[in-house]
Design an enzyme around this catalytic site. Structure first.
Site, PDB file in Angstrom:
ATOM      1  N   ASP A  43       0.836  -1.198   0.000  1.00 31.65           N
ATOM      2  CA  ASP A  43       0.000   0.000   0.000  1.00 31.65           C
ATOM      3  C   ASP A  43       0.877   1.257   0.000  1.00 31.65           C
ATOM      4  OD1 ASP A  43      -2.718   1.199   0.482  1.00 31.65           O
ATOM      5  OD2 ASP A  43      -1.689   1.980   2.245  1.00 31.65           O
TER       6      ASP A  43
ATOM      7  N   GLU B 116      13.412 -14.021   0.127  1.00 34.06           N
ATOM      8  CA  GLU B 116      13.754 -15.129   1.037  1.00 34.06           C
ATOM      9  C   GLU B 116      12.798 -16.304   0.822  1.00 34.06           C
ATOM     10  OE1 GLU B 116      13.442 -13.578   5.039  1.00 34.06           O
ATOM     11  OE2 GLU B 116      14.867 -11.951   4.616  1.00 34.06           O
TER      12      GLU B 116
HETATM   13  C1  NOJ Z   1      -4.235   3.288  -0.187  1.00 32.81           C
HETATM   14  C2  NOJ Z   1      -5.485   2.487  -0.081  1.00 32.81           C
HETATM   15  O1  NOJ Z   1      -5.716   1.821  -1.302  1.00 32.81           O
HETATM   16  C3  NOJ Z   1      -6.602   3.438   0.250  1.00 32.81           C
HETATM   17  O2  NOJ Z   1      -7.837   2.780   0.251  1.00 32.81           O
HETATM   18  C4  NOJ Z   1      -6.315   4.076   1.589  1.00 32.81           C
HETATM   19  O3  NOJ Z   1      -7.295   5.040   1.877  1.00 32.81           O
HETATM   20  C5  NOJ Z   1      -4.937   4.717   1.610  1.00 32.81           C
HETATM   21  N1  NOJ Z   1      -3.937   3.845   1.091  1.00 32.81           N
HETATM   22  C6  NOJ Z   1      -4.549   5.123   2.993  1.00 32.81           C
HETATM   23  O4  NOJ Z   1      -4.350   4.010   3.794  1.00 32.81           O
END
Ligand code: NOJ
Length: 542
Positions: free
Chosen positions: A215, A268
């Site tokens: 993310d 790994e």
């Molecule tokens: C990216 C995620 O896809 C999104 O849904 C989220 O609001 C933000 N990161 C913040 O965590």
């Protein structure tokens, strides 16, 4: 270390020189909206387990789950309180282990969301970090002294509105949050933080997960000098968080070293996949793959979603992306996601079928989002049911993400077969698209997705073949896939009127997006495409 072996399917097969994701179709699931098993109105692991048969029927090779960890759920679980436990609303670690085993038995791999940039503010790390300036985790988050006037250290903005700095009385300092106040950013300059996230990854990899989607992978490091971001010249009409150009907060060069560290952990564990959220332009894609030091296997590419919907723009967007890839980089195509407006609502049902054929015939790993396969559109959410924190904080820009996060509609009952309770978000009208209805219809878009996935599985040319551009004719977007002497021509009519394609040699029509043409010879390769029709043609060898 416990590692559950996936029974190798015909497609998602890892060979010595080709990783499994080169031939996989990957399906994103927002767990909270997939299938509820206990009537609390939220999807859960047991619910997903009960839908494995559907995933098998559809033919997907891997699923990527939005965060399933313990969380106050202010931001769809992207606010994590404990990286190594399952949120009680979703189930337990035992449920998780069972799910991994069952998915693997079905030949389906599991990818989890890794959220390394920030935690929830009730995470034990942050609770300790904010307690004083000299505790063991004092430097685990991004802390800074006030500016001379006592205000925030600089002008950085949160993506969710307002200053990205929040005052902490106890420390007499500000902490930085890229997103919500309740989502403090971890300090990736601190090696202890990197080591802690590496351990989190190993915890799940040891339990058998097949990879991660990282993310917010472009924002892990912020400028050390805390330099102010400049004004955004294109801010007109955009929401206030876009008032500045985030040059000192996003995509800093040191972020790439963090991604390399994350990749080292993945390496790994042979055969595990690292995808990453890369919001932005195609021209930044290259360095997320890495040249000399490997980074992401698959930096997610949203070019198809971002392109205007016409033959020439699509042709240009696809060409630009493929040309931007470093040599050896494997392409990836995404047509939906939990942050993205449903494309079916933009291009309409008829062209959604074209997009399905395009996705499944391009060179590269296809990703689609639960509901795309039934042509699900945005669900209208009444103001009092809105859950998306972005929409609550930055309303009025039409960017609410709840319409795409609405629960799956499995059938036409009021709660759509999703829950026996009150769904956490409304599902939309009963007569809207649903799985059961489309399973009964041999010509539905669901039938089309399934057939395309199967065709890709059967045809090495569609999975591995070179992609060769053709000059698009007259609203028909065309390209060729070529493999080992085989050629498949893809012709997509991006308009509602019939269009003739002038062929140059014999061929055999393999399938139409309308699902009503039988495989048939085409004497000179020419074909009259109906409005909104796409076809694939196997070109005869001379
Ligand atoms: C990216 C995620 O896809 C999104 O849904 C989220 O609001 C933000 N990161 C913040 O965590």
């Amino acid at each position: 270390m416990r590692h559950i072996q996936v029974k190798q399917g015909e497609t998602a097969e890892a060979t010595a020189d080709r990783p499994w994701w080169h031939s996989a179709t990957i399906y994103e699931i927002a767990l909270i909206s997939f299938q509820d098993s206990n009537g609390d109105g939220k999807g859960d692991l047991a619910g997903l387990l009960s839908r494995i048969d559907y995933l098998t029927w559809l033919g997907v090779d891997a699923v990527w789950l939005t965060p399933i960890y313990r969380s106050p759920f202010r931001d769809l679980g992207y606010d994590i309180s404990d990286y190594c436990s399952i949120d009680p609303a979703f189930g337990t670690l035992d449920d998780f282990d069972l799910l991994v085993g069952r998915l693997h038995d079905a030949g389906i791999r599991l990818i989890l969301d890794l959220v390394p940039n920030h935690t929830a503010n009730d995470h034990a790390w942050f609770v300790e970090s904010r307690s004083s300036r000299d505790n063991a985790k004092a430097d685990w988050y991004v802390w800074a002294d006030p500016a001379e006037n006592g205000g925030p250290p600089n002008n950085w903005l949160s993506r969710f509105g307002g200053s990205a700095w929040e005052w902490c009385e106890t420390r007499g300092q500000y902490y930085y949050h890229s997103f919500l106040v309740e989502q403090p950013d971890l300090n990736w300059r601190n090696p202890q933080v990197r080591a802690a996230i590496a351990d989190v990854m190993r915890f799940w990899l040891d339990r058998g997960v097949d990879g991660f989607r990282v993310d917010a992978s472009a924002v892990l490091i912020k400028d050390e000098l805390l330099r102010d971001n400049p004004p955004n010249p294109d801010a007109g009409g955009k929401p206030p968080p876009q008032r500045l150009t985030p040059v000192f907060t996003d995509d800093r060069p040191e972020t790439m070293q963090c991604i390399e560290d994350i990749r080292n952990v993945i390496d790994e564990y042979p055969g595990r996949l690292l995808c990453g959220e890369v919001q932005g332009k195609t021209d930044r894609i290259g360095h997320f793959y890495g040249n000399h030091r490997p980074r992401l296997h698959l930096p997610l590419n949203f070019a198809l979603l971002d392109s205007p919907w016409n033959a020439l723009s699509l042709q240009a967007a696809i060409d630009a992306y493929l040309n931007a890839l470093p040599s050896q980089a494997w392409p990836v195509w995404v047509i939906g996601g939990h942050d993205k407006q449903r494309i079916a609502s933009r291009i309409g049902e008829a062209q959604m079928r074209i997009l399905a054929m395009l996705l499944m015939s391009l060179r590269g790993t296809p990703f689609f989002y639960m509901g795309d396969e039934i042509g699900r559109e945005r669900v209208s959410i009444p103001p009092d049911r809105i859950r998306d924190p972005f929409e609550k904080l930055v309303p009025g820009y039409g960017l609410c993400r709840d319409p795409e996060r609405a629960p799956m509609r499995w059938d036409d009952s009021p709660n759509g077969g999703f829950t026996d309770g009150r769904p956490w978000l409304p599902l939309g009208p009963s007569d809207s698209r649903n799985v059961a209805g489309e399973q009964r219809d041999d010509h539905s878009i669901l039938a089309l997705f399934r057939k395309l996935i199967a065709l890709r599985r059967e045809q090495p040319c569609l999975r591995e073949g070179e992609q060769q551009p053709l000059r698009s004719q007259n609203d028909v977007f065309a390209f060729k896939r070529v493999w080992n002497g085989d050629e498949i021509l893809v012709l997509l009519n991006i308009c509602a009127e019939p269009r003739k394609w002038h062929g140059q040699g014999r061929g055999r029509l393999l399938m139409s997006t309308h699902l009503d043409r039988q495989p048939q010879p085409l004497p000179d390769g020419s074909v009259l495409l109906r409005g909104d029709e796409g076809v694939m043609i196997a070109v005869a060898r001379p």
